[in-house]
Design an enzyme around this catalytic site. Structure first.
Site, mmCIF file in Angstrom:
data_model
loop_
_atom_site.group_PDB
_atom_site.id
_atom_site.type_symbol
_atom_site.label_atom_id
_atom_site.label_comp_id
_atom_site.label_asym_id
_atom_site.label_seq_id
_atom_site.Cartn_x
_atom_site.Cartn_y
_atom_site.Cartn_z
ATOM 1 N N GLU A 36 0.831 -1.213 0.000
ATOM 2 C CA GLU A 36 0.000 0.000 0.000
ATOM 3 C C GLU A 36 0.866 1.264 0.000
ATOM 4 O OE1 GLU A 36 -3.205 0.647 -0.386
ATOM 5 O OE2 GLU A 36 -3.489 -1.458 -0.797
ATOM 6 N N CYS A 183 -12.350 3.229 -15.617
ATOM 7 C CA CYS A 183 -12.684 4.646 -15.409
ATOM 8 C C CYS A 183 -11.377 5.442 -15.308
ATOM 9 C CB CYS A 183 -13.534 4.803 -14.149
ATOM 10 S SG CYS A 183 -14.353 6.405 -14.066
ATOM 11 N N CYS A 190 -16.657 3.599 -20.750
ATOM 12 C CA CYS A 190 -17.977 3.478 -20.113
ATOM 13 C C CYS A 190 -18.753 2.264 -20.620
ATOM 14 C CB CYS A 190 -18.779 4.751 -20.321
ATOM 15 S SG CYS A 190 -17.989 6.178 -19.559
ATOM 16 N N CYS A 193 -18.075 -0.698 -18.552
ATOM 17 C CA CYS A 193 -18.054 -0.466 -17.107
ATOM 18 C C CYS A 193 -19.276 -1.090 -16.422
ATOM 19 C CB CYS A 193 -18.024 1.039 -16.832
ATOM 20 S SG CYS A 193 -18.004 1.437 -15.082
ATOM 21 N N CYS A 199 -24.487 5.161 -13.704
ATOM 22 C CA CYS A 199 -23.541 6.278 -13.559
ATOM 23 C C CYS A 199 -24.143 7.587 -14.069
ATOM 24 C CB CYS A 199 -22.259 5.955 -14.323
ATOM 25 S SG CYS A 199 -21.069 7.297 -14.288
#
Ligand code: SF4
Length: 324
Positions: A36, A183, A190, A193, A199
């Site tokens: 991370e 995205c 899109c 997606c 959305c």
């Protein structure tokens, strides 16, 4: 709508997710923590191919990291940039005596761990039911809710609205993958997606979020003076906030002597300025205050910033010319 959206998300993730990333196939909190921190400002490919495994090989446990010299940690971080991350990792390992806290509330008390990183470590390592809000997720939320304003506090609210508290691991991993592969900042896909149906920003995704006001980075003009005595060169370990702990050559705004030997020019782009420097060789017996002599062999064992690596390359090139 939300359960349907989650179904759609998980189906997409099962078909397209990056399931084999090593920090996703482990439950080791320390490994997840390291990944991370490395991924905060660095792409997955770079972390995966060059840094993650060598770092864990050198510091296999959080205790090993806590007991290591910070110079060793910086050396292993060399090339990854944003060295504060490495110093904070080391400081955090010492602060928690090599035992990582098991919840986000306590993780966030460690240096270098913000709210999103604390949530990510805790959701991935301990399945704590918390959403993350990294740059990828922020972009999705801005578009999904058609929110132009960049407001961290409000975005956290949206993050919780969309979150699936029953599957923190899968949900967050899937969101990260959508942000990284679907995205995307410039060419959102899109049509592929899983959120497309719901959305609110899909007709003009590039309008979200509003563009950042970009200011041109200042250019810092410097001279780098490579002090040389025989086969040795002078370096100092920086104690300034920027590049703290890394070794470097003498930098000066002034050129003390016009007759110094010119080695070349270097340019280095940092996050908040660009360094443009002329590099000169200065044969001198006396060390500048705080500097130490090193052979080129010894220098390879020190942790250096990118600009100083470029200086080394010029020294080596000059040596080759000289010995030809
Ligand atoms: S539909 Fe388009 S804009 Fe909306 S989240 Fe998906 S990729 Fe982003």
């Amino acid at each position: 709508m939300i359960p349907l959206l989650h179904q759609s998300l998980y189906y997409w993730y099962s078909q397209n997710g990056r399931h084999t990333l090593p920090w996703r196939t482990t439950n080791n909190p320390y490994h997840i923590y390291v990944s991370e921190i490395m991924l905060q400002q660095t792409q997955v490919k770079t972390v995966l191919e060059r840094f993650y495994f060598p770092f864990l090989e050198r510091f296999p446990t959080l205790s090993d990291l806590a007991n290591a010299d910070v110079d060793d940690v910086l050396k292993k971080w060399e090339g990854l940039g944003y060295y504060t991350r490495a110093r904070n990792l080391h400081a955090a390992a010492q602060q928690c005596n090599g035992i990582l806290p098991t919840n986000a509330n306590d993780l966030i008390k460690l240096p270098g761990i913000g709210q999103s990183t604390a949530h990510a470590i805790s959701a991935f390592a301990y399945r704590e039911s918390l959403p993350i809000l990294d740059a990828n997720v922020k972009r999705i939320l801005h578009r999904y809710f058609a929110v132009r304003e960049r407001n961290e506090k409000k975005l956290w609210g949206y993050a919780y609205t969309l979150f699936d508290p029953n599957s923190p691991f899968e949900y967050n991993q899937a969101m990260m993958d959508i942000g990284a592969t679907i995205c995307t900042p410039k060419k959102p896909l899109c049509a592929c997606c899983p959120f497309e149906k719901w959305c609110q920003g899909k007709t003009s995704p590039l309008d979200y979020p509003m563009a950042k006001v970009t200011t041109q980075k200042p250019i810092r003009i410097r001279n780098i003076l490579v002090y040389q005595k025989g086969e040795s060169y002078a370096l100092i370990q920086r104690r300034t906030q920027f590049l703290s702990g890394l070794w470097g050559f003498y930098e000066s705004e002034e050129l003390p002597d016009e007759s110094l030997k010119f080695l070349g020019e270097i340019t280095q782009h940092y996050s908040h300025f660009t360094l443009q420097a002329d590099v000169y060789l200065i044969e001198e017996e006396r060390l500048p205050e705080g500097f130490e002599w090193f052979s080129t062999e010894e220098i390879t064992k020190l942790s250096l910033g990118r600009a100083d690596h470029k200086v080394i390359a010029q020294i080596v090139q000059d040596q080759k010319k000289y010995h030809r």
